[in-house]
Structure formats: structure tokens, C-alpha cells
Enzyme design. Sequence first.
Site, PDB file in Angstrom:
ATOM      1  N   PRO A  65      -1.745   4.108  14.663  1.00 17.59           N
ATOM      2  CA  PRO A  65      -1.957   5.543  14.456  1.00 17.59           C
ATOM      3  C   PRO A  65      -3.360   5.964  14.887  1.00 17.59           C
ATOM      4  O   PRO A  65      -4.304   5.181  14.794  1.00 17.59           O
ATOM      5  CB  PRO A  65      -1.818   5.718  12.925  1.00 17.59           C
ATOM      6  CG  PRO A  65      -1.401   4.387  12.374  1.00 17.59           C
ATOM      7  CD  PRO A  65      -1.801   3.364  13.389  1.00 17.59           C
ATOM      8  N   LEU A 102      -0.345   7.143   4.018  1.00 17.23           N
ATOM      9  CA  LEU A 102       0.746   6.960   4.987  1.00 17.23           C
ATOM     10  C   LEU A 102       1.856   6.089   4.405  1.00 17.23           C
ATOM     11  O   LEU A 102       3.035   6.279   4.730  1.00 17.23           O
ATOM     12  CB  LEU A 102       0.205   6.339   6.281  1.00 17.23           C
ATOM     13  CG  LEU A 102      -0.852   7.175   7.024  1.00 17.23           C
ATOM     14  CD1 LEU A 102      -1.321   6.468   8.289  1.00 17.23           C
ATOM     15  CD2 LEU A 102      -0.303   8.559   7.355  1.00 17.23           C
ATOM     16  N   TYR A 138      -8.162   0.909  17.715  1.00 13.50           N
ATOM     17  CA  TYR A 138      -9.309   0.047  18.034  1.00 13.50           C
ATOM     18  C   TYR A 138      -8.992  -1.430  17.829  1.00 13.50           C
ATOM     19  O   TYR A 138      -9.866  -2.278  17.933  1.00 13.50           O
ATOM     20  CB  TYR A 138     -10.590   0.492  17.305  1.00 13.50           C
ATOM     21  CG  TYR A 138     -10.553   0.554  15.791  1.00 13.50           C
ATOM     22  CD1 TYR A 138     -10.335  -0.587  15.014  1.00 13.50           C
ATOM     23  CD2 TYR A 138     -10.797   1.756  15.131  1.00 13.50           C
ATOM     24  CE1 TYR A 138     -10.328  -0.536  13.633  1.00 13.50           C
ATOM     25  CE2 TYR A 138     -10.779   1.825  13.742  1.00 13.50           C
ATOM     26  CZ  TYR A 138     -10.555   0.667  12.998  1.00 13.50           C
ATOM     27  OH  TYR A 138     -10.549   0.717  11.639  1.00 13.50           O
ATOM     28  N   GLY A 162       0.833  -1.209   0.000  1.00 13.43           N
ATOM     29  CA  GLY A 162       0.000   0.000   0.000  1.00 13.43           C
ATOM     30  C   GLY A 162       0.862   1.250   0.000  1.00 13.43           C
ATOM     31  O   GLY A 162       0.467   2.291   0.539  1.00 13.43           O
ATOM     32  N   GLY A 163       2.044   1.156  -0.627  1.00 12.23           N
ATOM     33  CA  GLY A 163       3.015   2.262  -0.544  1.00 12.23           C
ATOM     34  C   GLY A 163       2.813   3.384  -1.543  1.00 12.23           C
ATOM     35  O   GLY A 163       3.580   4.353  -1.547  1.00 12.23           O
ATOM     36  N   GLY A 164       1.774   3.294  -2.378  1.00 12.47           N
ATOM     37  CA  GLY A 164       1.586   4.331  -3.397  1.00 12.47           C
ATOM     38  C   GLY A 164       0.794   5.538  -2.926  1.00 12.47           C
ATOM     39  O   GLY A 164       0.799   6.586  -3.579  1.00 12.47           O
ATOM     40  N   THR A 165       0.113   5.408  -1.792  1.00 13.68           N
ATOM     41  CA  THR A 165      -0.780   6.490  -1.339  1.00 13.68           C
ATOM     42  C   THR A 165      -0.629   6.713   0.172  1.00 13.68           C
ATOM     43  O   THR A 165      -0.031   5.893   0.878  1.00 13.68           O
ATOM     44  CB  THR A 165      -2.270   6.122  -1.597  1.00 13.68           C
ATOM     45  OG1 THR A 165      -2.593   4.965  -0.799  1.00 13.68           O
ATOM     46  CG2 THR A 165      -2.538   5.822  -3.062  1.00 13.68           C
ATOM     47  N   PHE A 190     -14.250   0.728   5.448  1.00 13.86           N
ATOM     48  CA  PHE A 190     -15.275   1.761   5.264  1.00 13.86           C
ATOM     49  C   PHE A 190     -16.237   1.667   6.434  1.00 13.86           C
ATOM     50  O   PHE A 190     -16.332   0.617   7.070  1.00 13.86           O
ATOM     51  CB  PHE A 190     -16.009   1.637   3.909  1.00 13.86           C
ATOM     52  CG  PHE A 190     -16.607   0.289   3.641  1.00 13.86           C
ATOM     53  CD1 PHE A 190     -17.821  -0.085   4.197  1.00 13.86           C
ATOM     54  CD2 PHE A 190     -15.959  -0.612   2.808  1.00 13.86           C
ATOM     55  CE1 PHE A 190     -18.373  -1.341   3.940  1.00 13.86           C
ATOM     56  CE2 PHE A 190     -16.501  -1.866   2.549  1.00 13.86           C
ATOM     57  CZ  PHE A 190     -17.714  -2.231   3.122  1.00 13.86           C
TER      58      PHE A 190
END
Length: 295
Positions: A199, A30, A158, A25-28, A108
Site C-alpha cells: 500500500p 487497515l 519501500y 493486527g486486525g483490531g485497528t 516509527f
Amino acid sequence: MTENKYNTSMLKNNALEDKVILITGGGTGLGKAMCRYFSELGAKVIISSRKIDVLKKTAEEISSQTKNEVFPFACDVVDYKQVEMLLKSSLEKFGKVDALVNNAAGNFISPTERLSNRAFDVIVNIVLKGTYNCTLAFGKHWIESKHKAAVLNIVTTYAWTGSAFVVPSAAAKAGVLAITRSLAVEWAKYGIRFNAIAPGLFPTKGAWERLLPGNLQDQFDFSKKVPLQRVGDHQELANLAAYLISDFSSFINGEVITIDGGEWLNGAGQFNLLQTISNEQWDDIEKKVRGVKGS
Ligand code: HXC
Ligand code: NAP
């Protein structure tokens, strides 16, 4: 008042020189912020996710700024075969991988009873299965090749409290936390460390469009829940991540570090809501409490 440097680079410039780091998930969001900072610190970074166009754009943007190579590779972490291809291509490209950041996620908001079983599966698969797929493939390789490594899992606060309206994500992140703590012990003998970051609120397009759509952000000002009264800056998360995958944190293993300005504890403490009481009201309260005699 002294200047607060939380949004500036923390480690020295060559702190991650010679490291090869994979960020899922490194393209967007964080993931991109971590990629930028690791690359600035001298690392070679591999970024992977499903959308190759997004990855290529991020890789070009960052490598042109840092002059260090960023390798984009399309991989759906839910598919173990694709993860094995990601490992193979990373090794062909850079000869080794020293750290894995399990950052890819899906989420979501929705009342749970509105979810189809497929919707539940999709979130759990990206977050939990994606994490164990990558961990297993890279872990087997590290163990076989006797290569020391660090794994950093991105969870949420959470993961331990649970949360209404994001139940698949909460269940999956709790699983990721369990993997972190379990393998920190089991694989320490191979020199593989596991840590996690939880986070709080870090505005990203991916999260905000799915978790605070429309005017929800104005209706419920989430930053008001944060005792430090602000949201997180991407650089401060990248600073923590860089430290946790660097050799400077070599003795930290099995830890989950919360970076949320005190938000989750604010919700947990029984009397925390008394924050709004004024000094004058406290004078009055003190008088009344001191006046209490006997039981
Ligand atoms: C109910 C929904 C829905 C909604 C999708 N679905 N959105 N159900 N309410 N709002 C259902 C669909 O109808 C379908 O079920 C199933 O979910 C899968 O949807 P697809 O669109 O086919 O899946 P896919 O294309 O794989 O997309 C996955 C996704 C998408 C998770 C739905 O949002 C995505 O690609 N997300 C990646 C990025 C992301 O989520 N980033 C945020 C991370 S933030 P049926 O039964 O109809 O087939 C984060 C932060 C947490 O984790 C903490 C913040 C403080
Ligand atoms: P984001 O930008 O939406 O990042 C999620 C990334 O995951 C995207 O790049 C997405 O890329 C990738 N992804 C999704 N499904 C995938 C799959 N099947 N295979 C591979 N990659 C996949 O959101 P973000 O806010 O930066 O979130 C990053 C991490 O921080 C997540 O783990 C999230 O849970 C965590 N987090 C964020 C916050 C916050 O406030 N932002 C708070 C707590 C925790 P593709 O669509 O190209 O696949």
C-alpha cells in the site's frame, strides 16, 4: 463524467462464504477494514493482536453489523508459543483456517543513529519474525492436514526501494517480500498460495501518529507526491485483499500488487519532476530542442 466506485464493495455478497480468515493486527486500521469487508462477504474472521480490549470492541462492532462471527484472540506474533495457541484456538473455534493475512506491524520515523539496538529489534521482530512465525505455524498445519490455503502479506512500496528514516521497517518488509516470493514457489505443491499488497498512503491512526506526528503532515504534504493526487481509501485496499484471498485469484501466486496511485514510481522516474512545466513552456522547449543541429 461517470461515477467512480472505488470506495464501494467490489465482490458479490457471498464471495467469501465458508472461508475462515485470520488477520493479524486486525483490531485497528487497515486490518479492521479488511476484517469488516471479509465479514460482509460472508467469511468467519479471526482477529489477533496484543490488545484484547481493542480486538473485542472491533469484533463486536463488525459482527453486529454483518451478523457473521468475528473471533478476537490476543496474540503477540513475536512469540511462537502464542502463535501456536492462536492456531489451536482458531481450529477449536472454526475447525479450519483457509487464509492468513500477515498485517501486524510496528513502525516509527527516526534517524537510524538515534535508535537503540532494542528499538531496531522491536520493529524487525513484529514485522519479519511475526510474519514468519505465523506463516510457519499455519503452514505446517496446512501441509500436515493437506488443507489448501492463501497467505496475504502486507508490505510497503519501500520494501524494494528502501527508505530513509524507517530503516528497520524497510529491512523487515524486504524480508517479508522475500518470504512471499520464495514460499509462493516452494509451497505451491501443497496448494498454498502467497501474495502481497504494497500500500501507499492510507491514513490510519496507528501509522499517522508514528510517521507524520505533530505538524509534519502540513509541513510535508505527502499526498502531493501521488500522481493521482489523493490518498487511498480503506475500502479499495479491502477490495484488493478480498480478491487475493478469494478463489477468484487462484492462479495468482507470488505477486506483489502496489496500490499507491503511482507514488513510488513518481519518485523513481528521472524526468518526472517536469510535471509542473506548462504547455507554453513546452512550446518553447520544443522549439529549442528542434533547433539543435549536429552533436
Ligand atoms: C527512538 C524509540 C521511539 C522513537 C520507541 N523507541 N519509540 N526510539 N525514537 N520515536 C524505542 C524505545 O525507547 C525502546 O527502546 C524500543 O523502541 C521499544 O519501545 P517500546 O515502547 O518498549 O516497544 P513496544 O511497547 O513493543 O511498542 C512497539 C512500537 C510501538 C513499535 C514502538 O510504536 C507499537 O506498538 N506500534 C504498533 C503499531 C504501529 O507501529 N503501527 C504503524 C504501522 S505503519 P529502548 O532501548 O529504550 O528499550 C506502517 C506503515 C508504513 O508500517 C508505510 C507508510 C506509508
Ligand atoms: P495499525 O492500525 O497501527 O496496525 C498495526 C497493527 O499491528 C495493530 O493493530 C497492532 O495491534 C498490531 N501489532 C503490533 N505489534 C504486534 C504484535 N507484536 N503482535 C500482534 N499484533 C501486533 O496500522 P495500519 O496503518 O493499519 O497498518 C497495517 C499494515 O499496513 C501494516 O503492515 C503496515 O506496515 C501496512 N502499511 C500501512 C500503510 C498506511 O498508509 N497505513 C502503508 C503501507 C503499509 P496491537 O497494538 O494491539 O498489538
